[in-house]
Design a protein around this motif. Structure first.
Motif, PDB file in Angstrom:
ATOM      1  N   MET A 144      50.179  70.632  12.326  1.00 16.12           N
ATOM      2  CA  MET A 144      49.631  71.371  11.412  1.00 16.12           C
ATOM      3  C   MET A 144      50.940  71.929  10.479  1.00 16.12           C
ATOM      4  O   MET A 144      51.840  72.486  11.227  1.00 16.12           O
ATOM      5  CB  MET A 144      48.879  72.636  11.933  1.00 16.12           C
ATOM      6  N   ALA A 145      50.787  71.783   9.155  1.00 10.20           N
ATOM      7  CA  ALA A 145      52.254  72.523   8.604  1.00 10.20           C
ATOM      8  C   ALA A 145      52.034  73.881   8.606  1.00 10.20           C
ATOM      9  O   ALA A 145      51.040  74.659   8.716  1.00 10.20           O
ATOM     10  CB  ALA A 145      52.031  72.003   7.218  1.00 10.20           C
ATOM     11  N   LYS A 146      53.486  74.379   8.499  1.00 12.03           N
ATOM     12  CA  LYS A 146      53.398  75.964   8.585  1.00 12.03           C
ATOM     13  C   LYS A 146      52.675  76.577   7.420  1.00 12.03           C
ATOM     14  O   LYS A 146      52.178  77.818   7.709  1.00 12.03           O
ATOM     15  CB  LYS A 146      54.994  76.277   8.293  1.00 12.03           C
ATOM     16  N   ALA A 147      52.387  75.965   6.322  1.00 15.89           N
ATOM     17  CA  ALA A 147      51.701  76.577   5.159  1.00 15.89           C
ATOM     18  C   ALA A 147      50.094  76.766   5.569  1.00 15.89           C
ATOM     19  O   ALA A 147      49.365  77.485   4.987  1.00 15.89           O
ATOM     20  CB  ALA A 147      51.930  75.878   4.043  1.00 15.89           C
ATOM     21  N   ASP A 148      49.727  75.902   6.654  1.00 15.20           N
ATOM     22  CA  ASP A 148      48.248  75.725   6.931  1.00 15.20           C
ATOM     23  C   ASP A 148      47.712  76.688   8.088  1.00 15.20           C
ATOM     24  O   ASP A 148      46.693  76.691   8.655  1.00 15.20           O
ATOM     25  CB  ASP A 148      47.900  74.131   7.196  1.00 15.20           C
ATOM     26  N   ILE A 149      48.652  77.582   8.411  1.00 12.58           N
ATOM     27  CA  ILE A 149      48.344  78.491   9.523  1.00 12.58           C
ATOM     28  C   ILE A 149      47.045  79.674   8.917  1.00 12.58           C
ATOM     29  O   ILE A 149      47.429  80.076   8.247  1.00 12.58           O
ATOM     30  CB  ILE A 149      49.407  79.100   9.921  1.00 12.58           C
ATOM     31  N   LYS A 150      46.154  79.475   9.855  1.00 13.17           N
ATOM     32  CA  LYS A 150      44.874  80.349   9.610  1.00 13.17           C
ATOM     33  C   LYS A 150      44.574  81.190  10.615  1.00 13.17           C
ATOM     34  O   LYS A 150      44.809  80.519  11.741  1.00 13.17           O
ATOM     35  CB  LYS A 150      43.734  79.392   9.067  1.00 13.17           C
ATOM     36  N   PRO A 151      44.251  82.327  10.711  1.00  9.23           N
ATOM     37  CA  PRO A 151      43.901  83.113  11.988  1.00  9.23           C
ATOM     38  C   PRO A 151      42.692  82.588  12.382  1.00  9.23           C
ATOM     39  O   PRO A 151      41.998  82.145  11.892  1.00  9.23           O
ATOM     40  CB  PRO A 151      43.901  84.438  11.498  1.00  9.23           C
ATOM     41  N   LYS A 152      42.783  82.462  13.904  1.00 10.18           N
ATOM     42  CA  LYS A 152      41.355  82.202  14.630  1.00 10.18           C
ATOM     43  C   LYS A 152      40.538  83.082  15.008  1.00 10.18           C
ATOM     44  O   LYS A 152      39.430  83.045  14.849  1.00 10.18           O
ATOM     45  CB  LYS A 152      41.955  81.664  16.010  1.00 10.18           C
ATOM     46  N   SER A 153      41.070  84.604  14.888  1.00  3.36           N
ATOM     47  CA  SER A 153      39.917  85.538  15.130  1.00  3.36           C
ATOM     48  C   SER A 153      40.857  86.745  14.556  1.00  3.36           C
ATOM     49  O   SER A 153      41.978  86.880  14.189  1.00  3.36           O
ATOM     50  CB  SER A 153      39.758  85.788  16.565  1.00  3.36           C
ATOM     51  N   ILE A 154      40.043  88.118  14.629  1.00  3.90           N
ATOM     52  CA  ILE A 154      40.674  89.412  13.994  1.00  3.90           C
ATOM     53  C   ILE A 154      39.864  90.394  14.848  1.00  3.90           C
ATOM     54  O   ILE A 154      38.830  90.019  15.356  1.00  3.90           O
ATOM     55  CB  ILE A 154      40.188  89.391  12.684  1.00  3.90           C
ATOM     56  N   HIS A 155      40.641  91.293  15.042  1.00  3.01           N
ATOM     57  CA  HIS A 155      40.122  92.561  15.714  1.00  3.01           C
ATOM     58  C   HIS A 155      40.797  93.812  15.110  1.00  3.01           C
ATOM     59  O   HIS A 155      42.127  93.591  14.492  1.00  3.01           O
ATOM     60  CB  HIS A 155      40.012  92.487  17.384  1.00  3.01           C
ATOM     61  N   LYS A 183      55.471  84.724  -0.495  1.00  6.23           N
ATOM     62  CA  LYS A 183      56.869  85.191  -1.071  1.00  6.23           C
ATOM     63  C   LYS A 183      57.871  83.911  -0.911  1.00  6.23           C
ATOM     64  O   LYS A 183      58.911  83.965  -1.576  1.00  6.23           O
ATOM     65  CB  LYS A 183      57.386  86.580  -0.587  1.00  6.23           C
ATOM     66  N   GLN A 184      57.523  82.829  -0.164  1.00  9.39           N
ATOM     67  CA  GLN A 184      58.544  81.892   0.134  1.00  9.39           C
ATOM     68  C   GLN A 184      59.975  82.575   0.579  1.00  9.39           C
ATOM     69  O   GLN A 184      61.074  82.197   0.104  1.00  9.39           O
ATOM     70  CB  GLN A 184      58.660  81.129  -1.153  1.00  9.39           C
ATOM     71  N   VAL A 185      59.873  83.282   1.639  1.00 13.51           N
ATOM     72  CA  VAL A 185      60.982  83.918   2.034  1.00 13.51           C
ATOM     73  C   VAL A 185      61.373  83.628   3.583  1.00 13.51           C
ATOM     74  O   VAL A 185      60.092  83.387   4.288  1.00 13.51           O
ATOM     75  CB  VAL A 185      61.059  85.599   2.000  1.00 13.51           C
ATOM     76  N   ASP A 186      62.331  83.674   4.334  1.00  9.15           N
ATOM     77  CA  ASP A 186      62.434  83.321   5.556  1.00  9.15           C
ATOM     78  C   ASP A 186      62.674  84.567   6.451  1.00  9.15           C
ATOM     79  O   ASP A 186      62.353  84.501   7.636  1.00  9.15           O
ATOM     80  CB  ASP A 186      63.866  82.414   5.698  1.00  9.15           C
ATOM     81  N   VAL A 187      63.170  85.805   5.905  1.00  2.39           N
ATOM     82  CA  VAL A 187      63.528  86.821   6.491  1.00  2.39           C
ATOM     83  C   VAL A 187      62.866  88.118   6.004  1.00  2.39           C
ATOM     84  O   VAL A 187      62.914  88.067   4.580  1.00  2.39           O
ATOM     85  CB  VAL A 187      64.973  87.121   6.679  1.00  2.39           C
ATOM     86  N   VAL A 188      61.908  89.067   6.643  1.00  2.06           N
ATOM     87  CA  VAL A 188      61.669  90.041   6.210  1.00  2.06           C
ATOM     88  C   VAL A 188      62.944  91.400   6.267  1.00  2.06           C
ATOM     89  O   VAL A 188      63.458  91.464   7.566  1.00  2.06           O
ATOM     90  CB  VAL A 188      60.253  90.602   6.651  1.00  2.06           C
ATOM     91  N   GLU A 189      63.146  92.250   5.415  1.00  4.93           N
ATOM     92  CA  GLU A 189      64.034  93.116   5.526  1.00  4.93           C
ATOM     93  C   GLU A 189      63.553  94.181   6.377  1.00  4.93           C
ATOM     94  O   GLU A 189      62.403  94.964   5.980  1.00  4.93           O
ATOM     95  CB  GLU A 189      64.344  93.850   4.290  1.00  4.93           C
ATOM     96  N   PHE A 222      53.184  86.353   8.487  1.00  6.29           N
ATOM     97  CA  PHE A 222      53.164  84.690   8.139  1.00  6.29           C
ATOM     98  C   PHE A 222      52.412  84.616   6.763  1.00  6.29           C
ATOM     99  O   PHE A 222      53.230  83.924   6.288  1.00  6.29           O
ATOM    100  CB  PHE A 222      52.118  84.290   9.330  1.00  6.29           C
ATOM    101  N   GLU A 223      51.603  85.366   6.673  1.00  5.15           N
ATOM    102  CA  GLU A 223      51.096  85.272   4.996  1.00  5.15           C
ATOM    103  C   GLU A 223      52.268  85.756   4.065  1.00  5.15           C
ATOM    104  O   GLU A 223      52.282  85.013   2.932  1.00  5.15           O
ATOM    105  CB  GLU A 223      49.698  86.235   5.023  1.00  5.15           C
TER     106      GLU A 223
END
Length: 88
Positions: A1-12, A42-48, A36-37
């Motif tokens: 599965m490609a990185k862009a296709d990541i979808k959550p399986k569940s939520i709480h 935003k097409q970034v690799d690192v969050v400040e 992840f989203e």
């Protein structure tokens, strides 16, 4: 599965505050599910982040304006139950 296709399986919803819940709160305030989203949209690799605490420092919203966050906790106890935790 490609990185862009990541979808959550569940939520709480979060039950108690933690560092992870704090960062999720900041991402969700800016209009994203989580890191992840944000990275995907935003097409970034690192969050400040703050080096002292590891909390997110700055996020760009979808309308290209910015949210700036403090080093300290911003998610108050009464807000914790509103934070959605996604499981992948």
């Amino acid at each position: 599965m490609a990185k862009a296709d990541i979808k959550p399986k569940s939520i709480h919803h979060a039950k108690k505050w933690s560092d992870d819940v704090e960062n999720l709160y900041r991402f969700q305030q800016a209009g994203y599910r989580d890191e992840f989203e944000y990275k995907q949209v935003k097409q970034v690799d690192v969050v400040e982040c703050w080096p002292e605490t590891g909390f997110v420092k700055k996020l760009q919203r979808r309308d290209n304006t910015f949210y700036y966050y403090d080093k300290q906790r911003e998610c108050e106890d009464e807000e914790v139950h509103k934070v959605k935790v996604y499981v992948y």
